[in-house]
Design a protein around this motif. Sequence first.
Motif, PDB file in Angstrom:
ATOM      1  N   PRO A 289      14.415 -11.579  34.748  1.00 19.39           N
ATOM      2  CA  PRO A 289      14.345 -11.240  36.105  1.00 19.39           C
ATOM      3  C   PRO A 289      13.642 -12.178  36.997  1.00 19.39           C
ATOM      4  CG  PRO A 289      12.997  -9.600  34.791  1.00 19.39           C
ATOM      5  CD  PRO A 289      13.879 -10.667  33.671  1.00 19.39           C
ATOM      6  N   ILE A 290      12.740 -13.094  36.214  1.00 17.79           N
ATOM      7  CA  ILE A 290      12.156 -14.001  36.983  1.00 17.79           C
ATOM      8  C   ILE A 290      13.099 -15.189  37.564  1.00 17.79           C
ATOM      9  CG2 ILE A 290      10.360 -15.967  36.879  1.00 17.79           C
ATOM     10  CD1 ILE A 290       8.636 -13.906  35.264  1.00 17.79           C
ATOM     11  N   LEU A 291      13.730 -15.556  36.559  1.00 20.04           N
ATOM     12  CA  LEU A 291      14.985 -16.552  37.002  1.00 20.04           C
ATOM     13  C   LEU A 291      15.717 -16.084  37.957  1.00 20.04           C
ATOM     14  CD1 LEU A 291      15.431 -18.162  33.445  1.00 20.04           C
ATOM     15  CD2 LEU A 291      14.007 -19.026  35.086  1.00 20.04           C
ATOM     16  N   LEU A 292      16.136 -14.721  37.850  1.00 24.47           N
ATOM     17  CA  LEU A 292      17.206 -14.344  38.663  1.00 24.47           C
ATOM     18  C   LEU A 292      16.530 -14.030  40.062  1.00 24.47           C
ATOM     19  CD1 LEU A 292      19.161 -11.458  36.620  1.00 24.47           C
ATOM     20  CD2 LEU A 292      19.798 -13.960  37.190  1.00 24.47           C
ATOM     21  N   GLY A 293      15.279 -13.739  40.241  1.00 27.70           N
ATOM     22  CA  GLY A 293      14.568 -13.540  41.547  1.00 27.70           C
ATOM     23  C   GLY A 293      14.144 -14.653  42.253  1.00 27.70           C
ATOM     24  N   VAL A 294      13.881 -15.856  41.428  1.00 23.32           N
ATOM     25  CA  VAL A 294      13.359 -17.001  42.160  1.00 23.32           C
ATOM     26  C   VAL A 294      14.178 -17.411  43.199  1.00 23.32           C
ATOM     27  CG1 VAL A 294      12.853 -19.513  41.717  1.00 23.32           C
ATOM     28  CG2 VAL A 294      11.791 -17.836  40.359  1.00 23.32           C
TER      29      VAL A 294
ATOM     30  N   THR B  21      14.122 -26.088  40.117  1.00 23.80           N
ATOM     31  CA  THR B  21      13.874 -24.785  39.502  1.00 23.80           C
ATOM     32  C   THR B  21      12.628 -24.538  39.003  1.00 23.80           C
ATOM     33  OG1 THR B  21      16.139 -24.941  39.044  1.00 23.80           O
ATOM     34  CG2 THR B  21      15.111 -23.034  37.875  1.00 23.80           C
ATOM     35  N   SER B  22      12.039 -25.648  38.340  1.00 16.35           N
ATOM     36  CA  SER B  22      10.810 -25.224  37.657  1.00 16.35           C
ATOM     37  C   SER B  22       9.709 -25.313  38.819  1.00 16.35           C
ATOM     38  CB  SER B  22      10.548 -26.376  36.688  1.00 16.35           C
ATOM     39  OG  SER B  22      10.382 -28.008  37.311  1.00 16.35           O
ATOM     40  N   ARG B  23       9.946 -26.015  39.567  1.00 15.19           N
ATOM     41  CA  ARG B  23       8.800 -26.136  40.954  1.00 15.19           C
ATOM     42  C   ARG B  23       8.845 -24.729  41.752  1.00 15.19           C
ATOM     43  NH1 ARG B  23       9.973 -29.430  44.658  1.00 15.19           N
ATOM     44  NH2 ARG B  23      11.876 -30.314  43.948  1.00 15.19           N
ATOM     45  N   GLN B  24      10.304 -24.217  41.684  1.00 16.99           N
ATOM     46  CA  GLN B  24      10.124 -22.751  42.633  1.00 16.99           C
ATOM     47  C   GLN B  24       9.552 -21.789  41.723  1.00 16.99           C
ATOM     48  OE1 GLN B  24      14.173 -21.920  43.989  1.00 16.99           O
ATOM     49  NE2 GLN B  24      14.514 -24.146  44.354  1.00 16.99           N
ATOM     50  N   VAL B  25      10.022 -21.872  40.180  1.00 14.64           N
ATOM     51  CA  VAL B  25       9.380 -20.723  39.459  1.00 14.64           C
ATOM     52  C   VAL B  25       7.692 -20.858  39.553  1.00 14.64           C
ATOM     53  CG1 VAL B  25       8.956 -20.247  37.045  1.00 14.64           C
ATOM     54  CG2 VAL B  25      11.260 -20.779  37.711  1.00 14.64           C
ATOM     55  N   GLY B  26       7.252 -22.029  39.477  1.00 15.65           N
ATOM     56  CA  GLY B  26       5.711 -22.322  39.564  1.00 15.65           C
ATOM     57  C   GLY B  26       5.256 -21.701  40.767  1.00 15.65           C
ATOM     58  N   TYR B  27       5.910 -21.934  41.888  1.00 13.32           N
ATOM     59  CA  TYR B  27       5.600 -21.447  43.235  1.00 13.32           C
ATOM     60  C   TYR B  27       5.621 -20.037  43.198  1.00 13.32           C
ATOM     61  CZ  TYR B  27       5.146 -20.450  48.222  1.00 13.32           C
ATOM     62  OH  TYR B  27       4.984 -20.092  49.456  1.00 13.32           O
ATOM     63  N   HIS B  28       6.407 -19.449  42.849  1.00 13.93           N
ATOM     64  CA  HIS B  28       6.537 -17.829  42.899  1.00 13.93           C
ATOM     65  C   HIS B  28       5.546 -17.101  41.974  1.00 13.93           C
ATOM     66  CE1 HIS B  28       9.571 -17.604  45.955  1.00 13.93           C
ATOM     67  NE2 HIS B  28      10.218 -18.541  45.145  1.00 13.93           N
TER      68      HIS B  28
ATOM     69  N   LEU C  46       8.909 -25.782  47.218  1.00 13.95           N
ATOM     70  CA  LEU C  46      10.183 -25.239  47.369  1.00 13.95           C
ATOM     71  C   LEU C  46      11.265 -26.116  47.972  1.00 13.95           C
ATOM     72  CD1 LEU C  46       9.036 -21.919  49.040  1.00 13.95           C
ATOM     73  CD2 LEU C  46       9.669 -22.313  46.791  1.00 13.95           C
ATOM     74  N   GLY C  47      10.809 -27.327  48.650  1.00 16.38           N
ATOM     75  CA  GLY C  47      11.666 -28.269  49.228  1.00 16.38           C
ATOM     76  C   GLY C  47      11.998 -29.271  48.147  1.00 16.38           C
ATOM     77  N   PRO C  48      12.802 -30.416  48.489  1.00 19.78           N
ATOM     78  CA  PRO C  48      13.055 -31.584  47.891  1.00 19.78           C
ATOM     79  C   PRO C  48      11.984 -32.345  47.538  1.00 19.78           C
ATOM     80  CG  PRO C  48      13.929 -31.686  50.088  1.00 19.78           C
ATOM     81  CD  PRO C  48      13.434 -30.463  49.905  1.00 19.78           C
ATOM     82  N   ARG C  49      11.956 -32.954  46.245  1.00 24.52           N
ATOM     83  CA  ARG C  49      10.724 -34.163  46.227  1.00 24.52           C
ATOM     84  C   ARG C  49      10.830 -35.122  47.103  1.00 24.52           C
ATOM     85  NH1 ARG C  49      11.625 -35.559  40.130  1.00 24.52           N
ATOM     86  NH2 ARG C  49      13.600 -35.797  40.720  1.00 24.52           N
ATOM     87  N   ARG C  50       9.801 -36.086  47.128  1.00 23.06           N
ATOM     88  CA  ARG C  50       9.907 -37.183  48.172  1.00 23.06           C
ATOM     89  C   ARG C  50      10.954 -38.292  47.729  1.00 23.06           C
ATOM     90  NH1 ARG C  50       6.347 -40.317  51.437  1.00 23.06           N
ATOM     91  NH2 ARG C  50       6.705 -42.558  51.271  1.00 23.06           N
TER      92      ARG C  50
ATOM     93  N   VAL D 268       6.309  -8.298  37.110  1.00 24.76           N
ATOM     94  CA  VAL D 268       7.247  -8.526  35.871  1.00 24.76           C
ATOM     95  C   VAL D 268       6.472  -9.312  35.004  1.00 24.76           C
ATOM     96  CG1 VAL D 268       9.366  -9.748  35.527  1.00 24.76           C
ATOM     97  CG2 VAL D 268       9.202  -8.562  37.597  1.00 24.76           C
ATOM     98  N   TRP D 269       5.798 -10.243  35.281  1.00 23.72           N
ATOM     99  CA  TRP D 269       5.130 -11.223  34.606  1.00 23.72           C
ATOM    100  C   TRP D 269       3.843 -10.435  33.749  1.00 23.72           C
ATOM    101  CZ3 TRP D 269      -0.219 -12.928  35.185  1.00 23.72           C
ATOM    102  CH2 TRP D 269      -0.286 -13.021  36.514  1.00 23.72           C
ATOM    103  N   VAL D 270       3.206  -9.733  34.771  1.00 25.11           N
ATOM    104  CA  VAL D 270       2.067  -8.814  34.291  1.00 25.11           C
ATOM    105  C   VAL D 270       2.566  -7.608  33.042  1.00 25.11           C
ATOM    106  CG1 VAL D 270       0.431  -7.174  34.848  1.00 25.11           C
ATOM    107  CG2 VAL D 270       0.501  -9.069  36.452  1.00 25.11           C
ATOM    108  N   TRP D 271       3.564  -6.962  33.495  1.00 28.11           N
ATOM    109  CA  TRP D 271       4.210  -6.426  32.357  1.00 28.11           C
ATOM    110  C   TRP D 271       4.503  -6.988  31.022  1.00 28.11           C
ATOM    111  CZ3 TRP D 271       8.780  -6.484  30.069  1.00 28.11           C
ATOM    112  CH2 TRP D 271       9.249  -5.515  29.012  1.00 28.11           C
ATOM    113  N   GLY D 272       5.120  -8.301  31.396  1.00 24.74           N
ATOM    114  CA  GLY D 272       5.515  -8.760  30.216  1.00 24.74           C
ATOM    115  C   GLY D 272       4.429  -9.446  29.219  1.00 24.74           C
ATOM    116  N   VAL D 273       3.402  -9.796  29.992  1.00 28.71           N
ATOM    117  CA  VAL D 273       1.986 -10.081  29.330  1.00 28.71           C
ATOM    118  C   VAL D 273       1.392  -9.005  28.483  1.00 28.71           C
ATOM    119  CG1 VAL D 273      -0.096 -11.476  29.388  1.00 28.71           C
ATOM    120  CG2 VAL D 273       1.806 -12.289  30.766  1.00 28.71           C
ATOM    121  N   THR D 274       1.326  -8.068  29.249  1.00 27.89           N
ATOM    122  CA  THR D 274       0.601  -6.916  28.699  1.00 27.89           C
ATOM    123  C   THR D 274       1.335  -6.217  27.442  1.00 27.89           C
ATOM    124  OG1 THR D 274      -0.251  -6.265  30.943  1.00 27.89           O
ATOM    125  CG2 THR D 274      -0.274  -4.442  29.449  1.00 27.89           C
ATOM    126  N   PHE D 275       2.699  -6.090  27.633  1.00 28.54           N
ATOM    127  CA  PHE D 275       3.598  -5.464  26.618  1.00 28.54           C
ATOM    128  C   PHE D 275       3.450  -6.433  25.363  1.00 28.54           C
ATOM    129  CE2 PHE D 275       7.580  -5.538  24.102  1.00 28.54           C
ATOM    130  CZ  PHE D 275       7.590  -3.917  24.097  1.00 28.54           C
TER     131      PHE D 275
END
Length: 317
Positions: free
Chosen positions: A58-63, A106-113, A195-199, A34-41
Amino acid sequence: MTIPPVLRRSALRARRDTGFLAAGVLPHLALAPVWVWGVTFAVKTGNWATALPASVAPILLGVPVLTVPQRYRHRALLGVDIPAPAPVPEHRSWASTARWLSATSTSRQVGYHLLVGPLVAASELLVLATLIAGPAGATVHGWVWALPEKVRQGWSGHPKQLSCCTVGGLVLLCAAPWSAGAAARIESRPARSLLGPRRAERLQARVEHLAGSRTELVEAVDAERRRIERDLHDGISEALANVTKHARATRAQVTVRRVGTVLRVRVTDDGLGGADAAAGTGLSGLAKRVGSLDGAFHVSSPVGGPTTITAELPCAR
């Protein structure tokens, strides 16, 4: 032939770690196209206004969807529990969606994936490749002889290369369990933190759990105290009523003492004696009440007195 327990445990651990790595390749690479296509396009057309929403949506829906199998994979195969995020509000609105998008989790999960996932997938594929290359190299002499004769003749003139392949395959085969375990342990660290909660969230959850446990403990102790007070009041009142009604005593003494996990109540009077709990008097009812509480009831009342009634009730520490 029996396999030593150490080797059996090592084999089971290697199989578990290998299954863990193999199960993570596809989830880690799911958003890469998804993000490879987005950057390339965007680079080719210069139309970032179209490429950005088309790839971000699709990234936000898929995370959230991809996070679920990652948590299950860690829990089922490694025994690492990654707590789930806070539940999504039932009544969705633009405000709740904005809060979810701006949340740190949410931002941490996006960064992970998007960032960590492809790197982890590369390490997983590398370890899995060594697991395939190891047996293939170690058995190179065997499968070379299984090739057709014309092909085999081309290999027969390279004995040093075949020997190097065999030695390298044996080295990879011996290192495979260690590399799979190391890769699995290294992979679980960013997964727990992203993916888990912060400390701070984990500490808050711990504080809430301890507060709830403390409340339950206080309620249990208070209920136990009320039970003991009720039993003491009723038991001593039945015993003193028996003294007044039957014993013709001029003096009565009540002692209450705790011995270990037993609360001992003793009523002594200087009456006529001869009391019998089995004779159907008020003492029989008191004996039944004490017995219903898993207690012990004793009566010592020789003719002429004195009479001593002892009740032992369980009392938790």
